[in-house]
Design a protein around this motif. Structure first.
Motif, short mmCIF file in Angstrom:
data_model
loop_
_atom_site.label_atom_id
_atom_site.label_comp_id
_atom_site.label_asym_id
_atom_site.label_seq_id
_atom_site.Cartn_x
_atom_site.Cartn_y
_atom_site.Cartn_z
N VAL A 38 40.25 51.86 44.16
CA VAL A 38 40.52 50.53 44.70
C VAL A 38 41.85 50.56 45.43
O VAL A 38 42.88 50.92 44.86
CB VAL A 38 40.52 49.46 43.59
CG1 VAL A 38 40.93 48.10 44.15
CG2 VAL A 38 39.16 49.38 42.92
N THR A 39 41.81 50.19 46.70
CA THR A 39 43.03 50.17 47.49
C THR A 39 43.85 48.94 47.14
O THR A 39 43.30 47.86 46.92
CB THR A 39 42.71 50.18 49.00
OG1 THR A 39 41.85 49.08 49.30
CG2 THR A 39 42.03 51.47 49.40
N GLN A 40 45.13 49.12 47.04
CA GLN A 40 46.08 48.04 46.71
C GLN A 40 45.66 47.30 45.43
O GLN A 40 45.58 46.09 45.38
CB GLN A 40 46.22 47.07 47.87
CG GLN A 40 46.73 47.72 49.13
CD GLN A 40 46.90 46.75 50.27
OE1 GLN A 40 46.63 45.56 50.14
NE2 GLN A 40 47.36 47.25 51.39
N ALA A 41 45.38 48.08 44.38
CA ALA A 41 44.89 47.53 43.11
C ALA A 41 45.86 46.52 42.51
O ALA A 41 45.45 45.45 42.06
CB ALA A 41 44.62 48.66 42.12
N ASN B 263 47.21 40.89 41.11
CA ASN B 263 48.14 39.76 41.15
C ASN B 263 47.51 38.53 41.80
O ASN B 263 47.76 37.41 41.38
CB ASN B 263 49.43 40.14 41.86
CG ASN B 263 50.27 41.09 41.04
OD1 ASN B 263 50.18 41.14 39.82
ND2 ASN B 263 51.09 41.89 41.72
N SER B 264 46.70 38.74 42.82
CA SER B 264 46.10 37.59 43.52
C SER B 264 44.85 37.06 42.82
O SER B 264 44.56 35.88 42.88
CB SER B 264 45.79 37.94 44.97
OG SER B 264 44.81 38.94 45.03
N SER B 265 44.11 37.93 42.15
CA SER B 265 42.85 37.51 41.52
C SER B 265 43.00 37.05 40.08
O SER B 265 42.16 36.34 39.57
CB SER B 265 41.84 38.65 41.56
OG SER B 265 42.23 39.68 40.66
#
Length: 105
Positions: free
Chosen positions: A36-39, A44-46
């Motif tokens: 996953v890119t930028q996990a 943090n956003s989800s």
């Protein structure tokens, strides 16, 4: 347990759904292992917490699995038959409109 899906469209195998069971510890490391890119940014956003029986789709966000579903198993190290059945039902509900055939062994 094996879950097999037959998609409605005749697309290459790379479009098949991949389900990853995620423990609630070290979620970021598990996502990194799945490509996953930028996990960390996504987490943090989800606010995904991998609680038991929570599904989250990550489409086109993994270098290894274009159609990735995260299946939360919470803090459980072992799963009972009933818990596995509950997870299987959730997976079927998540994909039933996108698959012509679903097989769980």
């Amino acid at each position: 347990m094996t879950l097999s899906l037959v998609l409605e469209t005749a697309q290459p195998a790379s479009s098949d759904a991949f389900f990853a069971f995620i423990h609630d510890n070290n979620i970021s490391q598990q996502l990194d292992a799945l490509g996953v890119t930028q996990a960390e940014k996504w987490l943090n956003s989800s606010h995904y917490q991998a609680k038991f029986n929570t599904l989250q789709g990550l489409f086109e966000q993994s270098t290894q699995h274009p159609s990735l579903y995260l299946v939360g198993i919470g803090e459980k190290n072992t799963l009972s038959v009933n818990q596995i059945q509950k997870l299987a039902q959730s997976i079927i509900k998540a994909v039933q409109n996108h698959a012509t055939q679903i097989c769980i062994d």
